[in-house]
Design a protein around this motif. Structure first.
Motif, mmCIF file in Angstrom:
data_model
loop_
_atom_site.group_PDB
_atom_site.id
_atom_site.type_symbol
_atom_site.label_atom_id
_atom_site.label_comp_id
_atom_site.label_asym_id
_atom_site.label_seq_id
_atom_site.Cartn_x
_atom_site.Cartn_y
_atom_site.Cartn_z
ATOM 1 N N PHE A 1 0.902 -1.093 0.052
ATOM 2 C CA PHE A 1 0.223 0.034 -0.042
ATOM 3 C C PHE A 1 0.815 1.202 -0.103
ATOM 4 O O PHE A 1 0.290 2.353 -0.068
ATOM 5 N N ALA A 2 2.116 1.156 -0.120
ATOM 6 C CA ALA A 2 3.043 2.359 -0.089
ATOM 7 C C ALA A 2 2.789 3.257 -0.828
ATOM 8 O O ALA A 2 2.743 4.561 -0.813
ATOM 9 N N ASN A 3 2.306 2.863 -2.081
ATOM 10 C CA ASN A 3 2.058 4.071 -3.139
ATOM 11 C C ASN A 3 0.402 4.084 -3.709
ATOM 12 O O ASN A 3 0.222 4.335 -4.612
ATOM 13 N N ALA A 4 -0.260 3.446 -2.668
ATOM 14 C CA ALA A 4 -1.734 3.551 -3.190
ATOM 15 C C ALA A 4 -2.332 5.017 -3.091
ATOM 16 O O ALA A 4 -1.678 5.830 -2.419
ATOM 17 N N PRO A 5 -3.483 5.084 -3.864
ATOM 18 C CA PRO A 5 -4.059 6.424 -3.829
ATOM 19 C C PRO A 5 -4.625 6.720 -2.655
ATOM 20 O O PRO A 5 -4.806 5.681 -1.657
ATOM 21 N N LYS A 6 -4.829 7.963 -2.325
ATOM 22 C CA LYS A 6 -5.409 8.440 -1.004
ATOM 23 C C LYS A 6 -6.995 8.221 -0.872
ATOM 24 O O LYS A 6 -7.637 8.407 -2.023
ATOM 25 N N VAL A 7 -7.287 7.356 0.224
ATOM 26 C CA VAL A 7 -8.778 7.054 0.135
ATOM 27 C C VAL A 7 -9.391 7.799 1.495
ATOM 28 O O VAL A 7 -8.880 7.291 2.558
ATOM 29 N N LEU A 8 -10.545 8.208 1.261
ATOM 30 C CA LEU A 8 -11.416 8.639 2.298
ATOM 31 C C LEU A 8 -12.626 7.571 2.482
ATOM 32 O O LEU A 8 -13.205 7.649 1.322
ATOM 33 N N ALA A 9 -12.743 6.527 3.702
ATOM 34 C CA ALA A 9 -13.646 5.708 3.436
ATOM 35 C C ALA A 9 -14.966 6.303 4.648
ATOM 36 O O ALA A 9 -14.383 6.463 5.827
ATOM 37 N N MET A 10 -16.042 6.211 4.225
ATOM 38 C CA MET A 10 -17.031 6.595 5.107
ATOM 39 C C MET A 10 -17.701 5.913 6.151
ATOM 40 O O MET A 10 -18.199 6.326 7.106
ATOM 41 N N GLY A 11 -17.480 4.636 6.167
ATOM 42 C CA GLY A 11 -18.015 3.516 7.174
ATOM 43 C C GLY A 11 -19.471 3.064 6.662
ATOM 44 O O GLY A 11 -19.906 3.401 5.639
ATOM 45 N N GLY A 12 -20.224 2.605 7.705
ATOM 46 C CA GLY A 12 -21.578 2.328 7.623
ATOM 47 C C GLY A 12 -22.558 3.573 8.337
ATOM 48 O O GLY A 12 -22.169 4.646 8.650
ATOM 49 N N GLU A 13 -23.763 2.749 8.630
ATOM 50 C CA GLU A 13 -24.731 3.618 9.330
ATOM 51 C C GLU A 13 -24.649 3.412 10.941
ATOM 52 O O GLU A 13 -24.937 4.438 11.523
ATOM 53 N N LEU A 14 -24.419 2.101 11.351
ATOM 54 C CA LEU A 14 -24.334 1.953 12.836
ATOM 55 C C LEU A 14 -22.930 1.860 13.137
ATOM 56 O O LEU A 14 -22.106 1.412 12.521
ATOM 57 N N LYS A 15 -22.762 2.289 14.598
ATOM 58 C CA LYS A 15 -21.165 2.402 15.180
ATOM 59 C C LYS A 15 -20.189 3.037 14.100
ATOM 60 O O LYS A 15 -19.315 2.562 13.862
ATOM 61 N N ALA A 16 -20.919 4.300 13.517
ATOM 62 C CA ALA A 16 -19.827 4.795 12.201
ATOM 63 C C ALA A 16 -18.632 5.417 13.024
ATOM 64 O O ALA A 16 -18.468 5.776 14.035
ATOM 65 N N ALA A 17 -17.511 5.052 12.036
ATOM 66 C CA ALA A 17 -16.441 5.836 11.912
ATOM 67 C C ALA A 17 -15.941 5.864 10.551
ATOM 68 O O ALA A 17 -16.349 4.915 9.766
ATOM 69 N N PHE A 18 -15.085 6.640 10.279
ATOM 70 C CA PHE A 18 -14.480 6.989 8.913
ATOM 71 C C PHE A 18 -12.956 6.587 8.928
ATOM 72 O O PHE A 18 -12.400 6.332 10.221
ATOM 73 N N CYS A 19 -12.433 6.355 7.722
ATOM 74 C CA CYS A 19 -10.913 5.970 7.917
ATOM 75 C C CYS A 19 -10.343 6.895 6.659
ATOM 76 O O CYS A 19 -10.906 7.082 5.579
ATOM 77 N N LEU A 20 -8.984 7.313 6.984
ATOM 78 C CA LEU A 20 -8.197 7.935 6.023
ATOM 79 C C LEU A 20 -6.922 7.318 5.691
ATOM 80 O O LEU A 20 -6.294 6.917 6.581
ATOM 81 N N LEU A 21 -6.966 6.742 4.340
ATOM 82 C CA LEU A 21 -5.817 5.793 4.185
ATOM 83 C C LEU A 21 -4.816 6.595 3.295
ATOM 84 O O LEU A 21 -5.216 7.375 2.208
ATOM 85 N N ASN A 22 -3.595 6.778 3.501
ATOM 86 C CA ASN A 22 -2.565 7.406 3.029
ATOM 87 C C ASN A 22 -1.296 6.458 3.118
ATOM 88 O O ASN A 22 -0.512 6.570 4.083
ATOM 89 N N GLY A 23 -1.032 5.897 1.907
ATOM 90 C CA GLY A 23 0.340 4.977 1.975
ATOM 91 C C GLY A 23 -0.127 3.750 2.887
ATOM 92 O O GLY A 23 -1.198 3.540 2.759
ATOM 93 N N ARG A 24 1.049 3.668 3.814
ATOM 94 C CA ARG A 24 0.892 2.393 4.692
ATOM 95 C C ARG A 24 -0.104 2.733 5.868
ATOM 96 O O ARG A 24 -0.132 1.995 6.866
#
Length: 775
Positions: free
Chosen positions: A402-425
């Motif tokens: 994942f070192a050169n992966a694109p930057k991703v913002l993941a929004m999660g679900g509806e319940l127990k919500a949390a989001f994620c920022l993926l930047n490289g590793r």
């Protein structure tokens, strides 16, 4: 831990250190270490990393490299180290150089519980911080909860309004002091103030902890302004106070968490292993689910549950209060039912006044709401139930791919919500936020997400969302994709669960062949337009196949079936026995169960397929069995109540029982049929078998079925298998299936850092979307 290579040519080394390395005391630690070894050079914050240039003898450089990794400050975490030779003339000594503005930060440090040194100070009458409830240093104290923006320095926090006195400023500027650049540093002369406030708004700042302790002992309920939000406390030994709290808070059955003074007090009521003690006493200071043992507390705390959620004090405020009390306290979130935890003094007085009898207040603003983390320990390690204070937003390290992966913002679900920022590793999974069906929680989710984008200077290439078209997180993801010019990628719910575990299990992930996955949860939007929730998959980050599933059953009433277990019981019985399902009921009581409800209407809904979506949900199966055993029939007062009651009933009987039979049928996909299970269960009901034994046989039967189903789709060739989804919070199911599969030669993969429930969904979405884009 990365090993430093010290055989570089030249007279010095340039060392770049990445990870959680800023705001944790790493620079003064390096300064002290280098000075002690007589080395020359400098250390500074260089954008997102710490850069060290160090010169000296080969022996001393080698010792420096070794100690740098072995004796880190408590909150520091080194993820990567790069070393190169440095041949320029060294400076006269070793200095902490001015920071360099550069790339976006990679690590915002989580809030941390009071360290031993600060704890000693607040109980030392000779220390100037004796009794001061806001004592902290670089090893502990507030971080995310007080942070407004980057860079992480005092003007960017809610401590900006408190000017440091001369003595605090001297500590702050001395690299040989553990408060060097501790941004929340304060003392009684210059820091936040504490007071008790009654319901009329009268404030009293004298002997606050003694006053609050007296109120709790006499049965009052008090709101306490904690680290990441208000909490509500009452005496855990006072059943009447607990009943009153449940009534006021509209929380009839959900277990309460407890705070104990110390480990010795926890042991009075619970069995505590060495590993569990380590979790309780660590800088995260989470709620830990522990087996009841020893003295008893009122049943109203957790009712039939065999475990208690215990935590230790996580701030000086809590330590100072707990020393005034002889028993633990109930300590639950300070909020109206289903609403977010209150964080402002005004909000607390306006909305919690009807729940409590007074407030323990202070004037340090909470900027970011951070709830308590919840963990439990099993024989293979920790299991995260809720990832929040102390854990988030510490990044989860991903595989090298994942070192050169694109930057991703993941929004999660509806319940127990949390989001994620993926930047490289680095995958930064936010703190638990809550259920987005609640408007106030959704507002808090949006606020937190915007803050993270600013804190990490993050502009995503991709925004990943769940496939469910009506999730608020999905709708907001579409808006953000348009606003930021990002690509929108939809990730199937159960594939995301699979990928979340693969993301954590780096060794297995790097292998070429896909892993199998048994994913059990309440519901997720399926690729075929039905509701999934009991799935056997095979896949990797890029794609997956659905190989098998639990038998599909209608959910009469749709969303209502998720909260009313009797609906699922009727649906399962009708699905197995057809329109004559009433004839197989075990006894007159069971018949009455349906005659007093709208069962005829449900039959019509299922017959005509109106508001009765078909689902393979494992969660709804647990609800149905709990209703059949009269453990939870009409309505669940909180998510998972029926399943928890079923697990608690089964636990004492599991070692002595065998599972009910099911059948496997190979159609287009493998189907796990439940008719034999229901036939045996109903016969046991007629024979007046104890409900706990029936519950145990159900659990064991499901374990048998999943093991057999996995063997069938894999050709009995063991490989790697992921266990994920919220149903795997069930300890009997998780540990029983793990034992069984390991005995059969399978390599088990399970979440360690992210929750297996929907709280970890965003992590899986992020890695799946990144790899999908790459392919």
């Amino acid at each position: 831990m990365t090993e430093l290579q010290t055989s570089m040519p030249g007279i010095g080394h340039s060392i770049r250190v990445s990870g959680l390395v800023q705001g944790v005391g790493l620079r003064p630690f390096v300064w002290r270490l280098a000075s002690r070894l007589g080395l020359k050079g400098s250390v500074l914050n260089d954008g997102s990393d710490v850069l060290i240039e160090v010169f000296g003898s080969e022996a001393n450089l080698k010792q420096f490299s070794s100690l740098l990794l072995e004796d880190l400050p408590p909150l520091a975490r080194i993820d990567a180290v790069s070393v190169s030779a440095k041949t320029c003339n060294p400076p006269a000594g070793f200095t902490i150089a001015a920071s360099v503005d550069g790339s976006a930060p990679t690590g915002v440090v989580p809030d941390a519980a009071t360290c031993p040194q600060c704890l000693k100070e607040i109980f030392d009458p000779a220390n100037r911080r004796f009794g001061y409830p806001f004592t902290n240093c670089t090893h502990c104290g507030p971080r995310l909860s007080i942070l407004r923006q980057i860079p992480y320095d005092r003007p960017s926090t809610s401590m900006a309004v408190f000017d440091m006195c001369r003595r605090c400023r001297t500590e702050y500027e001395d690299p040989d002091d553990r408060r060097f650049h501790a941004q929340p540093n304060a003392c009684p002369d210059c820091g936040p103030r504490l007071w008790f406030e009654d319901l009329k708004g009268n404030r009293d700042g004298q002997d606050v902890f003694a006053k609050v302790a007296r109120r709790l002992k006499q049965g009052d309920i008090v709101a306490i302004k904690g680290l990441g939000g208000f909490q509500i406390a009452c005496d855990a030994g006072n059943s009447e106070a607990i009943k009153r709290l449940r009534l006021r808070k509209n929380r009839p059955r959900k277990p309460f968490a407890l705070m104990a003074r110390d480990i010795a007090q926890v042991r009075q009521y619970c069995r505590v292993s060495e590993s569990e003690e380590y979790m309780l006493a660590g800088p995260e200071a989470p709620i830990v689910l522990l087996e009841k043992e020893g003295a008893s507390l009122p049943n109203e705390i957790a009712f039939e549950q065999p475990r208690l959620g215990m935590m230790l004090p996580n701030t000086p405020l809590h330590h100072l209060l707990m020393t005034q009390l002889d028993v633990p306290i109930v300590l639950t979130s300070g909020n109206l039912s289903n609403n977010p935890q209150e964080i402002s003094n005004h909000g607390a007085t306006q909305r919690l006044g009807a729940l409590v009898d007074g407030f323990l207040m202070h004037d340090r603003e909470i900027v970011n709401r951070v709830d308590d983390s919840v963990l439990q320990w099993e024989k293979r390690g920790p299991v995260v139930i809720r990832r929040a204070r102390g854990l988030a937003p510490s990044p989860i390290r991903l595989p090298d791919s994942f070192a050169n992966a694109p930057k991703v913002l993941a929004m999660g679900g509806e319940l127990k919500a949390a989001f994620c920022l993926l930047n490289g590793r680095n995958a930064v999974l936010s703190q638990h936020i809550g259920d987005l069906e609640n408007a106030a929680t959704f507002k808090d989710y949006r606020k937190a997400l915007r803050l993270y984008l600013e804190l990490y200077q993050f502009k995503p290439d991709i925004i990943a969302v769940d496939q469910h078209p009506q999730y608020r997180s999905t709708e907001f993801g579409r808006e953000l994709a348009d606003e930021l010019g990002a690509e929108l990628v939809k990730v199937q719910h159960h594939h995301a669960h699979l990928c979340a575990v693969l993301a954590e299990c780096q060794a297995a992930t790097e292998q070429c062949r896909p892993a199998y996955g048994i994913i059990l949860d309440g519901l997720g939007w399926g690729l075929d337009g039905t509701v999934w929730g009991g799935e056997i998959l095979q896949g990797d980050f890029a794609s997956f196949q659905r190989l098998g599933h639990l038998q599909a059953v209608p959910m009469p009433g749709g969303a209502s079936a998720s909260v009313e277990p009797w609906r699922n019981l009727q649906a399962h019985l009708r699905n197995c026995f057809g329109v004559s399902w009433r004839e197989v009921l075990a006894d007159p009581v069971s018949v009455d169960l349906f005659s007093s409800r709208r069962s005829a209407l449900l039959d019509t809904m299922m017959e005509k397929g109106v508001n009765a979506p078909v689902s393979t949900s494992a969660g709804r199966l647990f609800d149905a069995v709990a209703a059949a055993l009269d453990l939870c029939v009409d309505r669940q007062s909180f998510e998972g109540e029926a399943a928890m009651l079923l697990e608690a009933a089964a636990a004492p009987y599991v070692p002595d029982e065998a599972g009910y039979k099911v059948f496997l049928e190979q159609k287009a996909l493998l189907e796990i049929g439940m008719k034999p299970l229901w036939e045996q269960l109903l016969q046991d009901k007629r024979n007046l078998v104890a409900d706990g034994r029936i519950a145990a046989r159900f659990h064991l039967g499901l374990i048998d079925a999943l093991e057999s189903g996995l063997a069938a789709v894999s050709g009995s060739t063991p490989g790697h298998v992921v266990l994920s989804g919220g149903v795997f919070q069930n300890r009997i199911l998780r540990e029983g299936l793990r034992d069984r599969l390991e005995q059969a030669g399978w390599t088990l993969l399970f979440s360690k850092q992210a929750p297996c429930n929907d709280g970890g969904l965003a992590l899986g979405q992020a890695v799946a979307a990144a790899v999908t884009r790459a392919h």
